[in-house]
Design an enzyme around this catalytic site. Structure first.
Site, PDB file in Angstrom:
ATOM      1  NE  ARG A 118      18.881  30.026  37.585  1.00 11.76           N
ATOM      2  CZ  ARG A 118      18.060  30.240  38.481  1.00 11.76           C
ATOM      3  NH1 ARG A 118      16.786  30.477  38.549  1.00 11.76           N
ATOM      4  NH2 ARG A 118      18.060  28.670  39.175  1.00 11.76           N
ATOM      5  CE  LYS A 140      36.523  40.788  29.064  1.00 11.77           C
ATOM      6  NZ  LYS A 140      38.576  40.802  29.020  1.00 11.77           N
ATOM      7  CD  GLU A 182      43.257  49.414  31.702  1.00 15.91           C
ATOM      8  OE1 GLU A 182      43.692  49.148  30.198  1.00 15.91           O
ATOM      9  OE2 GLU A 182      43.575  48.898  32.416  1.00 15.91           O
ATOM     10  CE  LYS A 224      35.860  47.470  27.383  1.00 16.65           C
ATOM     11  NZ  LYS A 224      36.528  47.250  28.521  1.00 16.65           N
ATOM     12  CD  GLU A 234      39.617  38.494  26.560  1.00 22.23           C
ATOM     13  OE1 GLU A 234      38.911  40.047  27.050  1.00 22.23           O
ATOM     14  OE2 GLU A 234      40.405  37.673  26.570  1.00 22.23           O
ATOM     15  NE  ARG A 238      35.697  42.844  26.497  1.00 21.14           N
ATOM     16  CZ  ARG A 238      34.526  43.095  26.927  1.00 21.14           C
ATOM     17  NH1 ARG A 238      33.847  42.160  26.532  1.00 21.14           N
ATOM     18  NH2 ARG A 238      35.169  43.983  27.913  1.00 21.14           N
ATOM     19  CG  ASN A 242      42.956  41.243  28.590  1.00 18.76           C
ATOM     20  OD1 ASN A 242      42.296  42.212  29.103  1.00 18.76           O
ATOM     21  ND2 ASN A 242      41.872  40.558  27.653  1.00 18.76           N
ATOM     22  CG  HIS A 245      45.272  44.210  31.218  1.00 20.04           C
ATOM     23  ND1 HIS A 245      45.713  45.037  30.238  1.00 20.04           N
ATOM     24  CD2 HIS A 245      44.212  44.842  31.862  1.00 20.04           C
ATOM     25  CE1 HIS A 245      44.884  46.308  30.362  1.00 20.04           C
ATOM     26  NE2 HIS A 245      44.375  45.983  31.502  1.00 20.04           N
ATOM     27  CG  HIS A 249      45.456  41.836  35.476  1.00 22.32           C
ATOM     28  ND1 HIS A 249      44.884  40.389  34.757  1.00 22.32           N
ATOM     29  CD2 HIS A 249      44.906  42.710  35.633  1.00 22.32           C
ATOM     30  CE1 HIS A 249      43.498  41.122  33.987  1.00 22.32           C
ATOM     31  NE2 HIS A 249      43.899  42.473  34.968  1.00 22.32           N
ATOM     32  CG  HIS A 262      43.763  48.274  36.610  1.00 23.77           C
ATOM     33  ND1 HIS A 262      43.926  46.480  36.603  1.00 23.77           N
ATOM     34  CD2 HIS A 262      43.606  48.227  35.308  1.00 23.77           C
ATOM     35  CE1 HIS A 262      44.185  45.637  35.605  1.00 23.77           C
ATOM     36  NE2 HIS A 262      43.533  47.225  34.611  1.00 23.77           N
TER      37      HIS A 262
HETATM   38  P1  NAD Z   1      39.350  52.196  42.135  1.00 21.08           P
HETATM   39  O1  NAD Z   1      37.406  51.825  41.256  1.00 21.08           O
HETATM   40  O2  NAD Z   1      39.948  51.720  43.446  1.00 21.08           O
HETATM   41  O3  NAD Z   1      38.640  53.971  42.361  1.00 21.08           O
HETATM   42  C1  NAD Z   1      39.770  54.120  42.328  1.00 21.08           C
HETATM   43  C2  NAD Z   1      39.747  55.263  43.916  1.00 21.08           C
HETATM   44  O4  NAD Z   1      39.617  56.826  43.611  1.00 21.08           O
HETATM   45  C3  NAD Z   1      39.433  54.296  44.999  1.00 21.08           C
HETATM   46  O5  NAD Z   1      39.790  55.344  45.660  1.00 21.08           O
HETATM   47  C4  NAD Z   1      37.675  55.270  44.425  1.00 21.08           C
HETATM   48  O6  NAD Z   1      36.951  55.624  45.561  1.00 21.08           O
HETATM   49  C5  NAD Z   1      38.676  56.324  44.250  1.00 21.08           C
HETATM   50  N1  NAD Z   1      37.417  57.141  43.097  1.00 21.08           N
HETATM   51  C6  NAD Z   1      36.479  56.589  42.770  1.00 21.08           C
HETATM   52  N2  NAD Z   1      35.368  57.890  42.040  1.00 21.08           N
HETATM   53  C7  NAD Z   1      36.483  59.105  42.097  1.00 21.08           C
HETATM   54  C8  NAD Z   1      36.290  60.454  42.533  1.00 21.08           C
HETATM   55  N3  NAD Z   1      35.313  61.029  41.530  1.00 21.08           N
HETATM   56  N4  NAD Z   1      36.605  61.731  43.262  1.00 21.08           N
HETATM   57  C9  NAD Z   1      37.172  60.922  44.082  1.00 21.08           C
HETATM   58  N5  NAD Z   1      37.598  59.188  44.299  1.00 21.08           N
HETATM   59  C10 NAD Z   1      37.438  59.074  43.342  1.00 21.08           C
HETATM   60  O7  NAD Z   1      40.174  52.567  40.630  1.00 21.08           O
HETATM   61  P2  NAD Z   1      39.893  52.263  39.350  1.00 21.08           P
HETATM   62  O8  NAD Z   1      41.283  52.794  38.661  1.00 21.08           O
HETATM   63  O9  NAD Z   1      38.654  52.965  39.163  1.00 21.08           O
HETATM   64  O10 NAD Z   1      38.761  50.865  38.582  1.00 21.08           O
HETATM   65  C11 NAD Z   1      40.022  49.057  38.261  1.00 21.08           C
HETATM   66  C12 NAD Z   1      39.224  48.594  38.626  1.00 21.08           C
HETATM   67  O11 NAD Z   1      38.916  48.625  37.785  1.00 21.08           O
HETATM   68  C13 NAD Z   1      40.762  47.361  38.898  1.00 21.08           C
HETATM   69  O12 NAD Z   1      40.095  46.405  39.796  1.00 21.08           O
HETATM   70  C14 NAD Z   1      40.508  46.563  37.235  1.00 21.08           C
HETATM   71  O13 NAD Z   1      40.498  45.068  37.329  1.00 21.08           O
HETATM   72  C15 NAD Z   1      39.308  46.767  36.834  1.00 21.08           C
HETATM   73  N6  NAD Z   1      39.169  46.700  35.313  1.00 21.08           N
HETATM   74  C16 NAD Z   1      38.235  46.491  34.962  1.00 21.08           C
HETATM   75  C17 NAD Z   1      37.719  46.545  33.662  1.00 21.08           C
HETATM   76  C18 NAD Z   1      36.304  45.617  33.292  1.00 21.08           C
HETATM   77  O14 NAD Z   1      36.503  45.400  31.756  1.00 21.08           O
HETATM   78  N7  NAD Z   1      35.697  45.195  32.966  1.00 21.08           N
HETATM   79  C19 NAD Z   1      38.428  47.624  32.964  1.00 21.08           C
HETATM   80  C20 NAD Z   1      39.290  47.815  33.602  1.00 21.08           C
HETATM   81  C21 NAD Z   1      39.444  47.454  34.699  1.00 21.08           C
HETATM   82  N1  GLY Z   2      39.380  45.125  30.042  1.00 20.47           N
HETATM   83  C1  GLY Z   2      39.499  44.474  28.957  1.00 20.47           C
HETATM   84  C2  GLY Z   2      38.393  44.498  28.238  1.00 20.47           C
HETATM   85  O1  GLY Z   2      37.164  44.960  28.865  1.00 20.47           O
HETATM   86  O2  GLY Z   2      38.266  43.314  27.661  1.00 20.47           O
END
Ligand code: NAD
Ligand code: GLY
Length: 362
Positions: A118, A140, A182, A224, A234, A238, A242, A245, A249, A262
């Site tokens: 939990r 998130k 972003e 942010k 949100e 907040r 998006n 998005h 999405h 993404h």
């Molecule tokens: P990702 O985590 O897939 O990383 C991108 C690629 O780079 C992957 O192949 C990874 O293995 C590689 N990588 C990571 N760090 C590296 C480094 N230093 N050197 C070499 N390769 C490296 O993608 P991302 O763009 O980081 O994240 C996208 C995800 O984040 C999506 O799932 C999206 O929905 C999510 N997201 C979440 C939030 C949130 O608020 N939680 C906000 C925006 C996006």
């Molecule tokens: N990436 C959108 C949020 O964190 O609210």
């Protein structure tokens, strides 16, 4: 090193931004309340950086989990691997999970931390531009469902974020550009001057100039942090984070997770949100041109690979929908966004049709 703080009362935490931070033992260890530590990374990032993080943890009962790499593995099944590793080591509810990787690793690990017994502690060590400017901050967490992106998740804040800009040196150019989507989003929703700065300094950013990178990561995290501090769950503003998005999405889900990154899908979504804002008479055509020009210069797509009807079906599965009505984040000007369900559905169709394009990447 720059330190920002996300103010959330007892759940407030620091965001450390700088070069060489993953080698700084004194930064991480104050956020590990007990010896039980599980580092979660993936098969691309672990060979690059895992040993440097575990080097701090000789006195800890530390384990690691290496996940498969890719958005298509952002699932409950993958999350369960983390839970299994925690149970196998008999970790208790005071343990800490460390997410070492991009947004995918961060979102899955944060969700595992929210669910295990939990809720346990977690630390974010983001290693992509996208995760350093966005996903590691704000709490998130979650995974995808076949029918909808990020549809399973929880709000669960990390105890700290350690963004080491040196890790961006190994990032593939396509992933780096995806993170810029972003960054551009922050300028659009909250800070027209920052958007103009990006227009003027994009070449330095694309060269990964350390000073330019530090500045955009700091400015993005500051925006942010301000928005999340005002509306953590949100209920209101907040949702502005998006922008683009709902379109993005839908593209990710429709094409299959990981076909477009993404950030690429968000870039096309930013352009579509701006196009609709122009059609509603809120945004000037010159502003739309500036937005599309910056996205294109950053090497990002500004057109949609899916048909209007398919987009509308996919967009209906959105967390901003209220009583079945789709709400969108739209632009009143560069630097000012609004969440609204009050827009002409016909104009949305026109935007989707006008922004339809050949598949990307070619
Ligand atoms: P990702 O985590 O897939 O990383 C991108 C690629 O780079 C992957 O192949 C990874 O293995 C590689 N990588 C990571 N760090 C590296 C480094 N230093 N050197 C070499 N390769 C490296 O993608 P991302 O763009 O980081 O994240 C996208 C995800 O984040 C999506 O799932 C999206 O929905 C999510 N997201 C979440 C939030 C949130 O608020 N939680 C906000 C925006 C996006
Ligand atoms: N990436 C959108 C949020 O964190 O609210």
């Amino acid at each position: 090193m720059k330190t920002l703080r996300l103010e959330l009362g007892p759940r407030s935490y620091p965001i450390f931004i700088g070069a060489g931070l993953i080698d700084k033992h004194a930064l991480l260890t104050p956020y590990l309340p007990t010896a039980q530590v599980m580092i979660v990374s993936n098969e691309a990032v672990a060979p690059l950086y895992l040993a440097r993080v575990t080097a701090h943890l000789n006195d800890y009962d530390a384990g690691s989990v290496t996940l498969p790499d890719g958005e298509k593995y952002k699932t409950l099944e993958t999350m369960n691997r983390i839970i299994t590793a925690l149970l196998e080591r008999r970790f208790d509810r005071c343990c800490t999970l460390i997410a070492l990787g991009g947004g995918v690793v961060g979102d899955i690990t944060g969700f595992a931390a929210a669910c295990y017994q939990r809720g346990v502690n977690f630390v974010q060590i983001p290693t992509t531009l996208l995760s350093q400017v966005d996903s590691s901050v704000g709490g998130k967490t979650g995974v995808n469902h076949r029918l909808g992106k990020n549809m399973i998740g929880a709000f669960h804040q990390p105890r700290c974020v350690i963004a080491d800009i040196d890790t961006l040196a190994t990032l593939h150019p396509r992933e780096f550009r995806a993170g810029l989507a972003e960054v551009i989003k922050y300028g659009l929703i909250h800070d027209g001057d920052f958007f103009a700065w990006l227009e003027n300094h994009l070449p330095r950013l694309l060269e990964r100039d350390p000073a330019a990178l530090s500045y955009v990561i700091e400015r993005s995290c500051a925006i942010k942090a301000e928005i999340v501090a005002a509306d953590e769950r949100e209920y209101g503003m907040r949702a502005l984070l998006n922008l683009g998005h709902t379109f993005g999405h839908a593209i990710e889900t429709g094409l299959g997770y990981g076909v477009w990154l993404h950030g690429e899908a968000v870039a096309a979504g930013l352009s579509m949100a701006a196009d609709l804002s122009v059609r509603l008479g809120w945004l000037g055509e010159d502003e739309l041109r500036r937005i599309e020009s910056l996205l294109r210069q950053a090497g990002l797509p500004v057109r949609c690979p899916l048909s209007t009807d398919r987009m509308l079906r996919l967009m209906a599965v959105d967390k901003k929908a209220l009583d079945g009505a789709l709400r969108l984040v739209l632009l009143e000007k560069i630097g000012q966004a609004v969440v609204t369900g009050d827009y002409d559905r016909g104009r949305l169709r026109h935007t989707l049709a006008a922004c339809r394009a050949e598949p990307f990447p070619a």
